[in-house]
Enzyme design. Structure first.
Site, PDB file in Angstrom:
ATOM      1  N   LYS A 143       0.680  -1.301  -0.038  1.00  0.00           N
ATOM      2  CA  LYS A 143       0.718  -0.161  -0.024  1.00  0.00           C
ATOM      3  C   LYS A 143       0.942   1.537  -0.021  1.00  0.00           C
ATOM      4  O   LYS A 143       2.749   1.336   0.460  1.00  0.00           O
ATOM      5  CB  LYS A 143      -0.982  -0.060   1.032  1.00  0.00           C
ATOM      6  CG  LYS A 143      -0.197   0.115   2.461  1.00  0.00           C
ATOM      7  CD  LYS A 143       0.015   1.606   3.302  1.00  0.00           C
ATOM      8  CE  LYS A 143       0.890   1.118   4.748  1.00  0.00           C
ATOM      9  NZ  LYS A 143       1.295   2.400   5.263  1.00  0.00           N
ATOM     10  N   MET A 173       5.780   0.129   3.321  1.00  0.00           N
ATOM     11  CA  MET A 173       4.705  -0.280   2.162  1.00  0.00           C
ATOM     12  C   MET A 173       4.105  -1.126   2.983  1.00  0.00           C
ATOM     13  O   MET A 173       3.351  -1.936   2.454  1.00  0.00           O
ATOM     14  CB  MET A 173       5.200  -0.363   1.396  1.00  0.00           C
ATOM     15  CG  MET A 173       6.236   0.825   0.127  1.00  0.00           C
ATOM     16  SD  MET A 173       6.485  -0.040  -0.971  1.00  0.00           S
ATOM     17  CE  MET A 173       4.912   0.069  -2.216  1.00  0.00           C
ATOM     18  N   ALA A 191       1.085  -7.070   4.723  1.00  0.00           N
ATOM     19  CA  ALA A 191       0.455  -7.539   3.589  1.00  0.00           C
ATOM     20  C   ALA A 191       0.981  -9.291   4.135  1.00  0.00           C
ATOM     21  O   ALA A 191      -0.272 -10.265   3.427  1.00  0.00           O
ATOM     22  CB  ALA A 191       1.129  -7.332   2.071  1.00  0.00           C
ATOM     23  N   ASP A 227      -3.078  -1.873  10.055  1.00  0.00           N
ATOM     24  CA  ASP A 227      -2.611  -1.873   7.849  1.00  0.00           C
ATOM     25  C   ASP A 227      -2.991  -3.376   8.002  1.00  0.00           C
ATOM     26  O   ASP A 227      -3.003  -3.675   6.357  1.00  0.00           O
ATOM     27  CB  ASP A 227      -1.423  -1.893   8.336  1.00  0.00           C
ATOM     28  CG  ASP A 227      -0.833  -0.257   8.434  1.00  0.00           C
ATOM     29  OD1 ASP A 227      -1.659   0.852   8.871  1.00  0.00           O
ATOM     30  OD2 ASP A 227       0.280  -0.160   8.356  1.00  0.00           O
TER      31      ASP A 227
HETATM   32  P1  ATP Z   1       4.115  -0.131   8.115  1.00  0.00           P
HETATM   33  O1  ATP Z   1       3.693   0.196   6.989  1.00  0.00           O
HETATM   34  O2  ATP Z   1       2.794  -1.153   8.548  1.00  0.00           O
HETATM   35  O3  ATP Z   1       4.295   0.518   9.329  1.00  0.00           O
HETATM   36  P2  ATP Z   1       6.553  -1.395   7.105  1.00  0.00           P
HETATM   37  O4  ATP Z   1       6.318  -1.380   5.964  1.00  0.00           O
HETATM   38  O5  ATP Z   1       7.240  -0.252   7.436  1.00  0.00           O
HETATM   39  O6  ATP Z   1       5.407  -1.521   8.013  1.00  0.00           O
HETATM   40  P3  ATP Z   1       7.101  -3.472   7.270  1.00  0.00           P
HETATM   41  O7  ATP Z   1       7.698  -4.085   6.192  1.00  0.00           O
HETATM   42  O8  ATP Z   1       6.255  -4.609   8.054  1.00  0.00           O
HETATM   43  O9  ATP Z   1       7.565  -2.538   7.121  1.00  0.00           O
HETATM   44  O10 ATP Z   1       8.203  -4.822   8.712  1.00  0.00           O
HETATM   45  C1  ATP Z   1       8.175  -3.797   9.906  1.00  0.00           C
HETATM   46  C2  ATP Z   1       8.515  -5.267  10.615  1.00  0.00           C
HETATM   47  O11 ATP Z   1       7.734  -6.047  10.911  1.00  0.00           O
HETATM   48  C3  ATP Z   1      10.130  -5.469   9.763  1.00  0.00           C
HETATM   49  O12 ATP Z   1      11.403  -4.930  10.330  1.00  0.00           O
HETATM   50  C4  ATP Z   1      10.342  -7.208  10.994  1.00  0.00           C
HETATM   51  O13 ATP Z   1      11.325  -7.594  11.806  1.00  0.00           O
HETATM   52  C5  ATP Z   1       8.737  -7.008  10.910  1.00  0.00           C
HETATM   53  N1  ATP Z   1       7.743  -8.785  10.207  1.00  0.00           N
HETATM   54  C6  ATP Z   1       7.241  -9.298  10.375  1.00  0.00           C
HETATM   55  N2  ATP Z   1       6.792  -9.991   9.578  1.00  0.00           N
HETATM   56  C7  ATP Z   1       7.452  -9.772   8.533  1.00  0.00           C
HETATM   57  C8  ATP Z   1       7.157  -9.977   7.260  1.00  0.00           C
HETATM   58  N3  ATP Z   1       6.121 -11.063   6.685  1.00  0.00           N
HETATM   59  N4  ATP Z   1       7.855  -9.524   6.367  1.00  0.00           N
HETATM   60  C9  ATP Z   1       8.449  -8.447   6.439  1.00  0.00           C
HETATM   61  N5  ATP Z   1       8.653  -7.630   7.896  1.00  0.00           N
HETATM   62  C10 ATP Z   1       7.912  -8.469   8.549  1.00  0.00           C
END
Ligand code: ATP
Length: 308
Positions: A9, A103, A108, A140
């Site tokens: 997203k 994102m 997701a 999210d």
């Molecule tokens: P958001 O935009 O929802 O705040 P983000 O996109 O910034 O999230 P994510 O990629 O969701 O961040 O990852 C945040 C943290 O979640 C990572 O540093 C990791 O430790 C943890 N995590 C848990 N499950 C997953 C997964 N399936 N994929 C990636 N990170 C994950």
């Protein structure tokens, strides 16, 4: 074996209210699902093997493969809701969404695992229950089930689908390393204190969706949408990662209609006139040296979907 495709997203509007006493912020969050996405595959394993997790893709090394992974948590939560003991399932995440990139990649994967395990175990869980479980996993996660474009309120988990016309073309510039979402919210509060406006929920007006932004989405008007893009976390993300200013500038100079930090960053999002312009902006960003890589994509697309 069931494979589910799930979108990343971008928040085309992210209005952040003051800090509530429960530690959350009220949000006016317009989520937009893009074709850049992950694929989560669930397959049956022998009894007693439990939940096993593997990951592939350029960021695989930084994805936690322990019980904290949202895909594993989703599988266990769904099983528990149906009164099943520790489930036996092999989950594989083919990851294209940048990790800790703003994102919602983890969210997701949580949504995708709910849908994949539901299909694998033939549970036929009602959508309303899946949405409830998704909200339990994280703010999210429900949107990744729903997809399209939606207005999120509360912590972001109360969702109303929004009307959209046509397809919008996006470019995402992926940074080296991630940003912690809680750290970016803390920096937003700190900057508000520093500016003297206060950061509590009695200091900051409750955010609301921008009518001009909603009209631009409904009309399929990319120029108007570009003018209405807004992210209250952007100054906090830029404060923690000043180099993002150069990324935003590079995409804008390459002809993007609008630019913003995606969610809590550090991924930067650019809206382009059409697919050709998006490809050119992505190419210019890759050549600019201001990001690790850049992807041209489009949306809106549906939420977590079982592949045939
Ligand atoms: P958001 O935009 O929802 O705040 P983000 O996109 O910034 O999230 P994510 O990629 O969701 O961040 O990852 C945040 C943290 O979640 C990572 O540093 C990791 O430790 C943890 N995590 C848990 N499950 C997953 C997964 N399936 N994929 C990636 N990170 C994950």
């Amino acid at each position: 074996m069931i494979t589910v495709r799930v979108p990343a997203k971008v928040n085309v509007q992210l209005g952040v209210g003051g800090l509530r006493t429960d530690g959350f912020h009220d949000l006016a969050n317009v989520f937009f699902a893009v074709a850049l996405g992950d694929e989560v595959t669930a397959s049956a394993t022998g009894p007693g093997e439990g939940v096993t997790l593997t990951c592939s893709g350029p960021d695989a090394a930084v994805v936690p493969l322990d019980d904290s992974n949202l895909a594993a948590r989703a599988a266990r939560l769904l099983a528990a809701r149906h009164g099943l003991a520790e489930p036996d399932v092999r989950l594989h995440i083919d990851k294209a969404i940048p990790v800790a990139g703003g994102m919602a990649g983890g969210s997701a994967d949580g949504a995708a695992a709910l849908v994949a395990c539901d299909a694998l175990w033939q549970l036929d869980t009602p959508v309303a229950t899946l949405l409830e479980l998704a909200a339990e996993l994280g703010s999210d996660v429900p949107f990744a089930l729903l997809g399209g474009v939606a207005l999120g309120r509360g912590r972001g988990e109360i969702l109303d689908p929004l009307p959209v016309t046509g397809t919008f073309h996006w470019v995402f510039a992926v940074a080296d390393g991630g940003l912690s979402t809680p750290a970016v919210f803390r920096e937003c509060d700190r900057l508000r204190e520093e500016a003297g406006t206060g950061s509590g929920d009695t200091d900051v007006p409750t955010p609301d969706a921008d009518p001009a932004l909603l009209a631009a989405l409904a009309d399929g008007d990319a120029v108007a949408l570009a003018g209405a893009l807004a992210n209250d976390l952007q100054s906090a993300a830029l404060s923690l990662r000043p180099s993002l200013a150069a990324t935003l500038r590079a995409g804008t100079e390459a002809g993007a209609l609008g630019a913003l930090v995606s969610g809590s960053g550090p991924t930067c999002a650019f809206l382009a006139k059409d697919a050709e312009a998006a490809a050119a902006v992505a190419e210019a960003l890759r050549a600019s040296g201001t990001c690790r890589t850049a992807h041209a994509t489009h949306g809106p697309v549906p939420g977590a979907t079982v592949l045939p």
